[in-house]
Design a protein around this motif. Structure first.
Motif, PDB file in Angstrom:
ATOM      1  N   GLY A 562       0.805  -1.214   0.000  1.00  0.00           N
ATOM      2  CA  GLY A 562       0.000   0.000   0.000  1.00  0.00           C
ATOM      3  C   GLY A 562       0.837   1.262   0.000  1.00  0.00           C
ATOM      4  O   GLY A 562       0.391   2.328  -0.402  1.00  0.00           O
ATOM      5  N   ASP A 563       2.071   1.113   0.440  1.00  0.00           N
ATOM      6  CA  ASP A 563       2.969   2.249   0.587  1.00  0.00           C
ATOM      7  C   ASP A 563       3.576   2.763  -0.706  1.00  0.00           C
ATOM      8  O   ASP A 563       4.363   3.698  -0.668  1.00  0.00           O
ATOM      9  CB  ASP A 563       4.156   1.786   1.450  1.00  0.00           C
ATOM     10  N   ILE A 564       3.235   2.148  -1.811  1.00  0.00           N
ATOM     11  CA  ILE A 564       4.028   2.383  -3.026  1.00  0.00           C
ATOM     12  C   ILE A 564       4.133   3.839  -3.453  1.00  0.00           C
ATOM     13  O   ILE A 564       5.227   4.315  -3.746  1.00  0.00           O
ATOM     14  CB  ILE A 564       3.545   1.450  -4.160  1.00  0.00           C
ATOM     15  N   SER A 565       3.015   4.585  -3.420  1.00  0.00           N
ATOM     16  CA  SER A 565       3.076   5.999  -3.815  1.00  0.00           C
ATOM     17  C   SER A 565       4.083   6.749  -2.962  1.00  0.00           C
ATOM     18  O   SER A 565       4.947   7.455  -3.465  1.00  0.00           O
ATOM     19  CB  SER A 565       1.720   6.689  -3.616  1.00  0.00           C
ATOM     20  N   ARG A 566       3.943   6.555  -1.646  1.00  0.00           N
ATOM     21  CA  ARG A 566       4.785   7.300  -0.716  1.00  0.00           C
ATOM     22  C   ARG A 566       6.251   6.910  -0.900  1.00  0.00           C
ATOM     23  O   ARG A 566       7.133   7.760  -0.976  1.00  0.00           O
ATOM     24  CB  ARG A 566       4.322   6.999   0.712  1.00  0.00           C
ATOM     25  N   LYS A 567       6.457   5.630  -0.988  1.00  0.00           N
ATOM     26  CA  LYS A 567       7.817   5.125  -1.132  1.00  0.00           C
ATOM     27  C   LYS A 567       8.445   5.628  -2.440  1.00  0.00           C
ATOM     28  O   LYS A 567       9.589   6.053  -2.478  1.00  0.00           O
ATOM     29  CB  LYS A 567       7.767   3.590  -1.092  1.00  0.00           C
ATOM     30  N   ARG A 568       7.634   5.583  -3.508  1.00  0.00           N
ATOM     31  CA  ARG A 568       8.163   6.018  -4.795  1.00  0.00           C
ATOM     32  C   ARG A 568       8.526   7.494  -4.733  1.00  0.00           C
ATOM     33  O   ARG A 568       9.550   7.922  -5.248  1.00  0.00           O
ATOM     34  CB  ARG A 568       7.133   5.783  -5.900  1.00  0.00           C
ATOM     35  N   LYS A 569       7.682   8.268  -4.048  1.00  0.00           N
ATOM     36  CA  LYS A 569       7.957   9.702  -3.970  1.00  0.00           C
ATOM     37  C   LYS A 569       9.210   9.978  -3.140  1.00  0.00           C
ATOM     38  O   LYS A 569       9.966  10.897  -3.452  1.00  0.00           O
ATOM     39  CB  LYS A 569       6.740  10.446  -3.415  1.00  0.00           C
TER      40      LYS A 569
END
Lengths: 602, 383
Positions: A562-569
């Motif tokens: 679920g963290d992908i957006s945050r992690k990618r940013k």
């Protein structure tokens, strides 16, 4: 139309910051009903913040006042302002060359300050009649007796030829006006009949009318229609208009000997007009130009680079615009392997440098990196030639150098008695020598010392202020070049020298500074996959080293889907940071490195 | 219909965030608030509404092959609340029995009753936040359970009929020797879980740990010591038959967490609840971490406040590469074609390897996975 020279008085006001120069000028305008004081000051408001923050006096344009004197005659007072700071000594001296007298204003509570001394000496060199003026005598802390003694002992001026006033209340102003009439000599008449010579003492750039030189007619006259030539630069133009400052630019049919005014020709490029140049007319040109003209030479140099390489054009046009109203500021394009494309900029002094940098940031909104300020060194080569070097990256091979000379200043430092030993220590740390110490009063002394300019270019003034808790004041004058045991200190990253970090430094200080620089760089350069030696070297001999250990761990522990957006940013931000770094060989260096290295100065 | 045909999302995962805890652990940066039964009831109602709205928005009901209920602490809900939640989820999922249905539980709140409810609903995997098998470590981390609670919980879970058990462990806790970590690993293995996650203690903003580090009261282990702890975990776990299928995750063959694997492979999933993230079609969105705002919006039948993150095909590929690289299976050379040059350089640096036409991290690359990711992201700009 002829002018009665005996009815003209040309003078300037010199004072330390906050000793009341502007208030006095305002009061004189008021007493002569010249203007609403507001008009007089309006045009200086733009740059006021900056100049006040930096503690320099504000320069305003000249003004002509008509003063009805006690003798029943009306005199034309031409008041020429001078920038108060020593960085602008040459400009000050040209303004002074257009005058016959100077009012030296000293605060009745503060007494003589460093700037007072430097400016008084300059006025004496220019053979001006100096009227010492003790101002702010209405203050409860005013001490006229002590200040009188200071003026006599430190400056060698007699108060019997001066007066004590309060520009604020108007007390003594009338007496001062009379003193100007009586003491300041009127302009002298022409030496060579029919020949015109005028001194350019300032100039402004008007986007609609081009360059407007401010002139003082020394001999002859200038009027519209005259074909004139600037003797120093050889530029010729036809005069479209001449006028006086009352205080707005007001056209007059002709400017005669002794008068101060402006001329408008067809000059579009500010660089064509040099302060100190002589204007002569085309038909009967003067044989000799007025004394004292010299090309203004920048004393301090720094590379200015855009933070974002895409801003290069923006920076260029900003520098161009700044130089329009600041003929003392020079720039030329240069390339650094470290910083890419930028400009080598020359300044009259440190304050000038700071003002330009601040203007770029505040008024032109350009983010810049500036390299370690350097002074102009005279490099004497073994083949007998001398070259001037203002950029350590351009130093010739050590083996070709016979010896190096560095610029020296004479500094006047005024401080409180109890600060003497601390300040002497600071001066000695900066390779200075105290030539003499004069007591100003029971609590203050003035130290006259000789110091290398390169020792004060970064932070000397900050230290001076902090050691003295803000009390000490300093001013200086350039006194030439002297031989010095200077070496080029190189910084190597991963074995490769980085030009932007190089500096010239006295041999005795090189090792300590090398160590500081390596340490500072180790702090700001991120870890890489490999070991990075950070070395300081003189002549290829390593004198200091730090090691940036290799990056061994760089991994986020937890990475829920679920963290992908945050992690990618987060990763993208790191990527952006990496992109902004400058690459030297395999080493990425963040911009902070250039700033933090500068802060290790001293 | 909002999406054109080719864009029909293939949502195969459903995530539910239960933002309640009985307290805050010192290191935890996940969104949570103290448990409150009334708020929890309101949340359940709101979750159902969000599911309705989201299904309407993406246009299809999630054919959820996996369900994951995380937090927070889902096990802090009462049995009745858990039952209600499961009923809601089941009614929306278009397959009757999800292949994998995980619920996160904390050793302090595992009861036979709750487990019975969950198993009845179809839950077949429990992820237990064990963290350590040393009471001193648990105390230092701000956990509110003991080692004995872990043993009791595992026993209860098995008794309830769930054999697919995952244990979370935290490595690199300062102040305890390597032997303590070794012992935790061994006790974990002795319980024979199907799955073990190993996370290095991380300094996350907004945590008590972060404040303590800021004050200088404590500091994380050196990079070397952290790597030594992570390497020790790999040695012990792989020797015991657990495969390291992702940087932080180990499993017995066939028991890799399908839900997470799908997320990392770029699969689509719907997330509901405060702070939950979703990925459907060409968009990602994340609900804001704010329970009050979440409840307020849904109680007025509006979608909750969300941060949206639209994707492009290039970005989607890039995500697949960056997150796929963290997995042991790596990414196919075809998928990674756009990054070939960068991968070649990383290979020369010994961080990645190409095997069977798949790019994957080397052991050294696993220590530097973020470095590799940043370099790969940089490849996008060069295109």
């Amino acid at each position: 139309m002829d002018t009665d020279l005996s009815l003209i008085r040309n003078f300037c006001i010199i004072a330390h910051i906050d000793h009341g120069k502007s208030t006095l000028a305002d009061r004189m305008l008021q007493i002569t009903h010249t203007v609403v004081a507001r008009d007089f000051r309006d045009q200086v408001l733009d740059s006021m913040d900056l100049e006040r923050e930096r503690g320099i006096t504000i320069k305003c344009h000249p003004v002509t006042m008509i003063y009805p004197a006690a003798d029943g005659r009306s005199y034309a007072f031409n008041l020429l302002d001078t920038p108060g700071h020593v960085d602008f000594t040459y400009e000050v001296s040209r303004s002074m060359a257009a005058c016959e007298g100077a009012l030296l204003v000293v605060d009745a509570a503060q007494g003589v300050e460093a700037q007072t001394v430097a400016n008084a000496y300059l006025a004496m060199e220019n053979n001006l009649k100096i009227i010492p003026v003790i101002n702010k005598i209405d203050l409860p802390t005013a001490n006229i007796q002590d200040i009188t003694r200071q003026i006599e002992e430190v400056l060698g001026l007699g108060m019997e030829e001066g007066c004590a006033i309060s520009a604020k209340t108007g007390q003594g102003i009338r007496e001062l006006m009379e003193l100007i009439v009586l003491s300041i000599p009127p302009p002298r008449s022409a030496r060579e009949m029919g020949v015109t010579r005028a001194l350019v003492f300032d100039s402004v750039f008007d986007p609609f009318r081009g360059v407007v030189p401010y002139i003082r007619i020394m001999d002859g006259q200038v009027k519209a229609g005259d074909k004139i030539r600037f003797m120093g630069t050889g530029i010729t133009t036809e005069v479209k208009e001449v006028g006086v400052f009352s205080p707005k630019l007001t056209p007059v049919p002709v400017l005669n000997t002794g008068q101060v005014g402006y001329l408008i020709g067809t000059i579009k490029d500010p660089r064509d007009i040099r302060i100190g140049d002589t204007v002569t007319t085309g038909e009967r040109p003067a044989k000799e130009s007025l004394p004292g003209f010299k090309k203004i030479l920048p004393m301090v140099f720094s590379g200015i680079y855009p933070v974002n390489t895409a801003d290069y054009e923006k920076l260029k046009s900003s520098l161009d615009r700044l130089s329009l109203n600041d003929s003392a500021f020079t720039y030329q394009s240069e390339a650094s392997t470290a910083l890419g494309f930028g400009f080598r900029c020359g300044f009259l002094g440190l304050l000038h440098l700071e003002i330009v940098q601040e203007r770029l940031r505040r008024e032109h909104d350009v983010e810049i990196i500036s390299t370690y300020p350097a002074v102009v060194y005279h490099i004497y080569l073994k083949d007998g030639t001398m070259i001037q070097v203002d950029n350590p990256a351009r130093m010739p091979e050590q083996t070709k150098i016979d010896h190096i000379e560095e610029p020296i200043i004479r500094a006047f430092i005024i401080c409180q008695n109890e600060q003497i030993s601390d300040l002497m220590k600071l001066i000695m740390e900066r390779r200075g020598t105290v030539e003499k110490t004069d007591s100003l009063d029971t609590r203050r002394v003035m130290m006259t010392c000789t110091m290398p300019l390169n020792e004060i270019v970064i932070d000397f003034y900050d230290y001076l202020k902090s050691i003295s808790h803000g009390y000490a004041s300093m001013d200086y004058e350039h006194t030439g070049h002297v031989p010095s045991d200077l070496v080029k200190l190189d910084i190597l990253l991963n074995g490769e020298p980085v030009d932007a970090f190089s500096c010239l430094i006295h041999r005795d200080k090189a090792e300590a500074r090398g160590r500081q620089m390596c340490k500072a760089l180790k702090e700001v350069i991120p870890q890489h996959l490999f070991v990075i030696p950070v070395q300081a070297a003189i002549n290829k001999t390593i004198i200091a080293r730090e090691t940036i250990r290799p990056l061994r761990k760089d991994v986020t522990a937890k990475c829920y889907g679920g963290d992908i957006s945050r992690k990618r940013k987060l990763l993208e931000r790191q990527k952006e940071g990496k992109k902004k770094m400058k690459q030297f060989g395999k080493v990425n260096v963040p911009q902070e490195a250039f700033i933090s290295v500068m802060k290790t100065g001293g | 219909m909002k999406f054109i045909k080719t864009d029909i999302p293939r949502v195969t995962g459903l995530y539910v965030h239960i933002p309640f805890c009985d307290g805050k652990c010192d290191y935890c940066a996940f969104y949570s608030v103290p448990y409150d039964a009334v708020l929890a009831d309101r949340l359940l109602a709101a979750l159902e509404k969000e599911l309705v709205l989201s299904v309407k928005e993406i246009g299809v009901a999630p054919a959820a092959a996996t369900i994951y209920i995380g937090g927070g602490t889902p096990s802090i809900l009462s049995s009745a609340q858990l039952e209600r939640l499961c009923d809601v989820l089941k009614s929306f999922v278009s397959v009757s029995a999800p292949v994998e249905w995980t619920v996160e539980m904390n050793p302090g709140s595992v009861t036979a009753e709750k487990l019975a409810v969950l198993v009845r609903a179809g839950v077949n995997r429990i992820s237990l936040g064990a963290q350590s098998f040393h009471d001193g470590v648990l105390k230092l981390l701000g956990r509110r359970h003991s080692v004995a609670d872990i043993y009791r919980s595992v026993e209860r879970i098995r008794l309830a009929g769930v054999t697919n058990i995952g244990l979370d462990l935290i490595a690199g806790v300062p102040g305890f020797g390597e032997d303590v970590w070794q012992d935790t690993l061994e006790q974990a293995i002795a319980l024979a879980p199907r799955h073990v996650s190993v996370y290095a203690l991380t300094d996350e903003e907004g945590t008590r740990l972060n404040q303590a580090i800021g004050r200088g009261d404590t500091e994380l282990l050196s990079d070397e010591a952290q790597l030594a702890a992570l390497d020790a975990a790999e040695t012990v776990l792989t020797a015991a038959g657990y495969g390291r299928y992702e940087i932080s995750n180990y499993a017995q063959p066939g028991f890799e967490c399908r839900h997470h694997c799908e997320c990392w492979r770029g699969g689509e999933y719907l997330g509901i609840g405060p702070a939950a993230a979703s990925h459907a079609g060409m968009e990602r969105w994340t609900n804001q971490p704010d329970l009050a705002g979440y409840l307020e919006a849904l109680e007025q039948d509006r979608p909750p406040p969300r941060d949206r993150d639209p994707l492009t095909p290039a970005l989607k590929t890039m995500e697949q590469i960056v997150f796929g690289m963290r997995m042991a299976e790596g990414i196919s050379a075809e998928t990674a074609a756009s990054c070939e040059a960068v991968l070649g350089r990383l290979q020369a640096e010994g961080l990645v390897d190409l095997r069977n036409r798949c790019w994957m991290l080397t052991p050294r690359g696993r220590h530097l996975a973020d470095y590799v990711a940043v370099e790969l992201l940089g490849a996008v700009d060069q295109q």
